[in-house]
Structures are given as C-alpha cells and as structure tokens.
Design a protein around this motif. Structure first.
Motif, PDB file in Angstrom:
ATOM      1  N   GLN A 295      40.104  41.927  43.975  1.00 59.50           N
ATOM      2  CA  GLN A 295      39.534  40.875  43.135  1.00 59.50           C
ATOM      3  C   GLN A 295      38.149  41.276  42.636  1.00 59.50           C
ATOM      4  O   GLN A 295      37.804  41.023  41.476  1.00 59.50           O
ATOM      5  CB  GLN A 295      39.466  39.558  43.915  1.00 59.50           C
ATOM      6  CG  GLN A 295      40.829  38.970  44.245  1.00 59.50           C
ATOM      7  CD  GLN A 295      40.745  37.599  44.876  1.00 59.50           C
ATOM      8  OE1 GLN A 295      39.668  37.155  45.290  1.00 59.50           O
ATOM      9  NE2 GLN A 295      41.874  36.908  44.954  1.00 59.50           N
ATOM     10  N   ILE A 296      37.359  41.900  43.508  1.00 57.80           N
ATOM     11  CA  ILE A 296      36.033  42.389  43.101  1.00 57.80           C
ATOM     12  C   ILE A 296      36.172  43.388  41.957  1.00 57.80           C
ATOM     13  O   ILE A 296      35.462  43.318  40.948  1.00 57.80           O
ATOM     14  CB  ILE A 296      35.298  43.044  44.294  1.00 57.80           C
ATOM     15  CG1 ILE A 296      34.937  41.997  45.349  1.00 57.80           C
ATOM     16  CG2 ILE A 296      34.031  43.770  43.819  1.00 57.80           C
ATOM     17  CD1 ILE A 296      34.346  42.584  46.620  1.00 57.80           C
ATOM     18  N   ASN A 297      37.116  44.308  42.103  1.00 59.96           N
ATOM     19  CA  ASN A 297      37.327  45.322  41.058  1.00 59.96           C
ATOM     20  C   ASN A 297      37.768  44.686  39.744  1.00 59.96           C
ATOM     21  O   ASN A 297      37.340  45.113  38.669  1.00 59.96           O
ATOM     22  CB  ASN A 297      38.367  46.344  41.527  1.00 59.96           C
ATOM     23  CG  ASN A 297      37.879  47.191  42.681  1.00 59.96           C
ATOM     24  OD1 ASN A 297      36.679  47.383  42.851  1.00 59.96           O
ATOM     25  ND2 ASN A 297      38.797  47.696  43.489  1.00 59.96           N
ATOM     26  N   SER A 298      38.619  43.648  39.833  1.00 53.66           N
ATOM     27  CA  SER A 298      39.090  42.978  38.612  1.00 53.66           C
ATOM     28  C   SER A 298      37.933  42.306  37.882  1.00 53.66           C
ATOM     29  O   SER A 298      37.829  42.381  36.653  1.00 53.66           O
ATOM     30  CB  SER A 298      40.158  41.933  38.963  1.00 53.66           C
ATOM     31  OG  SER A 298      41.296  42.531  39.533  1.00 53.66           O
ATOM     32  N   VAL A 299      37.067  41.639  38.647  1.00 58.38           N
ATOM     33  CA  VAL A 299      35.905  40.972  38.041  1.00 58.38           C
ATOM     34  C   VAL A 299      34.968  42.004  37.421  1.00 58.38           C
ATOM     35  O   VAL A 299      34.489  41.827  36.290  1.00 58.38           O
ATOM     36  CB  VAL A 299      35.160  40.119  39.086  1.00 58.38           C
ATOM     37  CG1 VAL A 299      33.850  39.580  38.506  1.00 58.38           C
ATOM     38  CG2 VAL A 299      36.035  38.963  39.552  1.00 58.38           C
ATOM     39  N   ASN A 300      34.710  43.099  38.149  1.00 60.82           N
ATOM     40  CA  ASN A 300      33.818  44.138  37.623  1.00 60.82           C
ATOM     41  C   ASN A 300      34.384  44.751  36.342  1.00 60.82           C
ATOM     42  O   ASN A 300      33.635  45.088  35.421  1.00 60.82           O
ATOM     43  CB  ASN A 300      33.600  45.225  38.662  1.00 60.82           C
ATOM     44  CG  ASN A 300      32.704  44.763  39.805  1.00 60.82           C
ATOM     45  OD1 ASN A 300      31.922  43.818  39.646  1.00 60.82           O
ATOM     46  ND2 ASN A 300      32.799  45.398  40.956  1.00 60.82           N
ATOM     47  N   LYS A 301      35.703  44.886  36.282  1.00 61.46           N
ATOM     48  CA  LYS A 301      36.343  45.439  35.081  1.00 61.46           C
ATOM     49  C   LYS A 301      36.110  44.520  33.877  1.00 61.46           C
ATOM     50  O   LYS A 301      35.753  44.990  32.794  1.00 61.46           O
ATOM     51  CB  LYS A 301      37.846  45.610  35.333  1.00 61.46           C
ATOM     52  CG  LYS A 301      38.629  46.196  34.169  1.00 61.46           C
ATOM     53  CD  LYS A 301      40.071  46.456  34.582  1.00 61.46           C
ATOM     54  CE  LYS A 301      40.888  47.058  33.436  1.00 61.46           C
ATOM     55  NZ  LYS A 301      41.122  46.128  32.357  1.00 61.46           N
ATOM     56  N   ILE A 302      36.283  43.216  34.083  1.00 63.06           N
ATOM     57  CA  ILE A 302      36.085  42.264  32.979  1.00 63.06           C
ATOM     58  C   ILE A 302      34.606  42.201  32.590  1.00 63.06           C
ATOM     59  O   ILE A 302      34.270  42.138  31.398  1.00 63.06           O
ATOM     60  CB  ILE A 302      36.615  40.872  33.359  1.00 63.06           C
ATOM     61  CG1 ILE A 302      38.136  40.927  33.554  1.00 63.06           C
ATOM     62  CG2 ILE A 302      36.275  39.842  32.282  1.00 63.06           C
ATOM     63  CD1 ILE A 302      38.744  39.678  34.125  1.00 63.06           C
ATOM     64  N   LEU A 303      33.716  42.255  33.578  1.00 60.66           N
ATOM     65  CA  LEU A 303      32.282  42.261  33.268  1.00 60.66           C
ATOM     66  C   LEU A 303      31.926  43.477  32.420  1.00 60.66           C
ATOM     67  O   LEU A 303      31.108  43.385  31.494  1.00 60.66           O
ATOM     68  CB  LEU A 303      31.456  42.265  34.567  1.00 60.66           C
ATOM     69  CG  LEU A 303      31.428  40.964  35.363  1.00 60.66           C
ATOM     70  CD1 LEU A 303      30.694  41.168  36.688  1.00 60.66           C
ATOM     71  CD2 LEU A 303      30.777  39.839  34.570  1.00 60.66           C
TER      72      LEU A 303
END
Length: 403
Positions: A295-303
């Motif tokens: 989930q952290i990686n998904s958020v960082n990708k969108i950011l």
C-alpha cells in the motif's frame, strides 16, 4: 431521474487471474480488496474464481473452460453480477456478457460506482460523472443490449442509468459540458486556495481506509465522516488547526488505491492540487493491514505521478492498537505477543521507524501517542513557518507538553 434500487443483497462472483506478473499471493490480495470494494458498493460476494494463465485472454479475459464453469455457477445460484479484477476492454465486456447473461463489471467500473455513491458535493458529483462518461464512451457500442434488462444496482449509478447517454454524440457533448463546469470550479477553488494566504498547508495522504479522516477529526476536533469502508471520504476537507499557538491548514484528501482508474486521476485534478500545493505530507499507513508495504508503494507511485513524490513527508503508522503479529525475523517484534503488549520503544526498533524520517506510531481512534504526534507536527510546521516569516520567530517557542 436515477431510480433508487435496494441492492443490499446483490449477489456477485469475483474473477481474477494468476499470471507471470501477478502471483497467487498477489492475486489473492487483489481479490480480497475487490471483495471489500464489492461490500462497500452494497454487494455480497458468493464465490471467487481464479485461473492461472500467461496473460489474460484478449477475447474473454479467462479461458473458455473456466468461463463455462463461471456461467454454470451463475445460472445455478441466481447470481446477478460478475466482477473482474482488471479493467476489461469494450470487446471483452461484450463477449463476456453474451456468455454469462448477467451484469458484467470490472474493477474500474466498481470503483467509479463507489465514488458515485460517496460524492456529496456538486463538485465531487461532477468529477465522478465526468470520469464515468469517459469510461463509458468507448463501451457504448452494444453494451446496452445486455444492460437494458438490469434494474440498477452496483455499477449502474450515475450516467450509466440514463438512457439518453447511450448516444455517443450526447455523451461527448456531456463530457465537454462537464469539463467546462470543472474548469470554472477549479478556477474558483484556485482563488480559494490563494485567499488562504501563506499559511502552512499540511495534507493527509494514504491508501483508502487507513484512518485519515479519524486522524483529521482527532487533530482538528471536527466531524469529518469516517467509516470502515473504502472511500468513506471523497470530498476534500480543509480545516484550520492550531497546535498550541501555531496555526496551519490541514487537508483530508481522497484515499488512493491500487489500479486507480486514470479517469479518476484526471477528473479529480483539483482535489489532487491540494496535495501538490501542500508544504508537508502526512503519509498515513494502516499498520494492522497484512500487506501495508505494498500500500505504501502504491501511494508513493501515485504521488510520483502527480509530481508530489519529493515533498517533505512524515510516515504515520496508524492503528497500532489493531496490529496482529505475523512471523517477522528475530530482530523484529516478538511473534508471541498480542497487539496489546507492544511499547512505543519496541515500535521504534522495527525497520518501519527507518522508513522516511523517524516515523510516528499512533492510534488515531484511541488517541495513543498523540502527544508525540502533535509535537512532531508542531516542530515541522514551525520550521516551515519561521522560514517563510523569519520575523515571527519569537511568536512560536519550543513545543510544551499539555498538562
């Protein structure tokens, strides 16, 4: 006029694939999330189907044998909806609908439907309708032949239910009208952001359902809607917060999710502008979720996609009260303990504390470790404020703990 339909017991099956790029464990994780999305939309998952294949079938997503198994189960168990874990092409959707003879949705359609439920303001509803129209436009050909016998329910809210939208020209005109309307509102919101002056802006970001709205309520003592469902908060909320004597603006933003539809990213541009223009991001993580690293990686990708990946960020690991031990290595937390026995010192010894810059561990719901949280926010905001207004340095002394 959109007909309101009781879908509290809409029965659905989920279909996913295991490929060389998406292993069994990852596929199960995605289907778990898809089931939660279905529950949030008002449906009930009766069964899951998965198939191992190199790549999804370009005509029917899954193979003919598995498709026949799904069709037979749907026929025998009075299933009204089949939901696929990936976005289907218009051709795939038409082909599958002819075989299954039921409502066929994909992950994108399901997420758009939830957004249609959750949108409260005129602006959010306009954004969602634009995203839905852009999603529907390439799928208009032939799709209504299998939808006309449906009576609403999951995936059928918003423009998808109005018969007039079946005309391509009218849909294109509607998209143009909605874009113009959003431009006007974006301009108004830009003026609003400008009128806030040079106050420090802090934005809560994170995966959906990690507790951002609960944290917002705790810090700002406001009453933002919070619920244990995905996308409980859709409309951006901005509150003026004062910690001791230091004021700043705190924004609660829409939650991110894996495979976030590109239509939503585009239509929610102004909402995401709140993140782009923030001085400090609080990346909230649900530490009790068994796969929070992804989930952290998904958020960082969108950011990264919205040019906010390099902003100053504090990692806030929330829900420490709900954490359940999993088999970590010997240098990490002891497996035998229950979630009630971890001290903050033990949390700080884990690898999570080394993510970002000295992570915070809290429970927004039970207000655990909120004093350390407020001190950290105070210090970070004070540093930004003093840099911006050096002559105000004397107004904001070092943080003092509340009695």
């Amino acid at each position: 006029m959109i007909e309101k339909v009781d879908i509290s017991h809409e029965r659905a099956v989920l279909i996913g694939v295991v490929t060389k790029n998406q292993g069994e464990e990852q596929s199960k994780e995605y289907l778990d999330e898809l089931e939660f999305l279905t529950f949030t939309a008002g449906g009930e998952v009766i069964k899951r189907f998965t198939q191992k294949m190199d790549i999804p079938n370009p005509k029917t997503f899954i193979g003919t044998g598995k498709m026949e198994e799904v069709r037979q189960f749907i026929e025998d168990n009075d299933i009204g909806t089949a939901i696929f874990d990936d976005e289907l092409s218009a051709a795939q959707e038409r082909n599958i609908s002819k075989i299954l003879e039921c409502k066929v949705l994909d992950r994108t359609n399901l997420i758009l439907d939830i957004f249609a439920q959750r949108a409260q303001t005129s602006y959010a509803r306009t954004q969602v309708e634009l995203a839905q129209c852009e999603y529907l436009l390439p799928r208009l050909k032939g799709m209504w032949t299998h939808l006309e016998r449906q009576r609403g329910g999951i995936g059928m809210r918003g423009p998808g239910e109005t018969e007039i939208e079946t005309d391509r020209r009218i849909v294109r005109d509607r998209i143009s009208l909605l874009k113009d309307k959003i431009k006007v509102i974006d301009k108004q919101m830009g003026v609003q952001r400008g009128n806030r002056g040079k106050m420090v802006r802090v934005a809560l970001v994170g995966y959906t359902n990690v507790g951002k709205s609960t944290l917002m309520n705790t810090i700002s003592k406001s009453d933002v809607f919070a619920e244990d469902k995905l996308f409980a908060t859709l409309d951006t909320t901005v509150r003026k917060v004062v910690i001791q004597n230091l004021p700043f603006l705190l924004t609660d933003t829409v939650g991110f999710i894996r495979k976030l539809p590109t239509q939503l990213v585009d239509s929610f541009k102004s909402t995401l502008d709140e993140v782009r223009e923030a001085d400090l991001l609080l990346h909230v993580v649900d530490i009790s979720h068994h796969n929070f690293e992804e989930q952290i990686n998904s958020v960082n990708k969108i950011l990264g996609e919205i040019d906010s990946g390099d902003k100053p960020t504090i990692m806030v690991f929330n829900k420490i009260d709900a954490y359940k031990a999993e088999p970590y290595d010997e240098t990490d937390l002891e497996v035998e303990r229950t979630e009630l026995h971890y001290s903050l010192e033990e949390w700080r010894k884990t690898w999570m504390n080394r993510v970002g810059d000295n992570a915070l561990f809290i429970s927004a719901l039970n207000k655990q470790n909120m004093e350390e949280f407020k001190k950290r926010i105070y210090d970070e905001v004070r540093e930004i404020h003093v840099t911006r207004f050096p002559y105000n340095n004397f107004l904001y002394p070092d943080y003092e703990e509340e009695e």
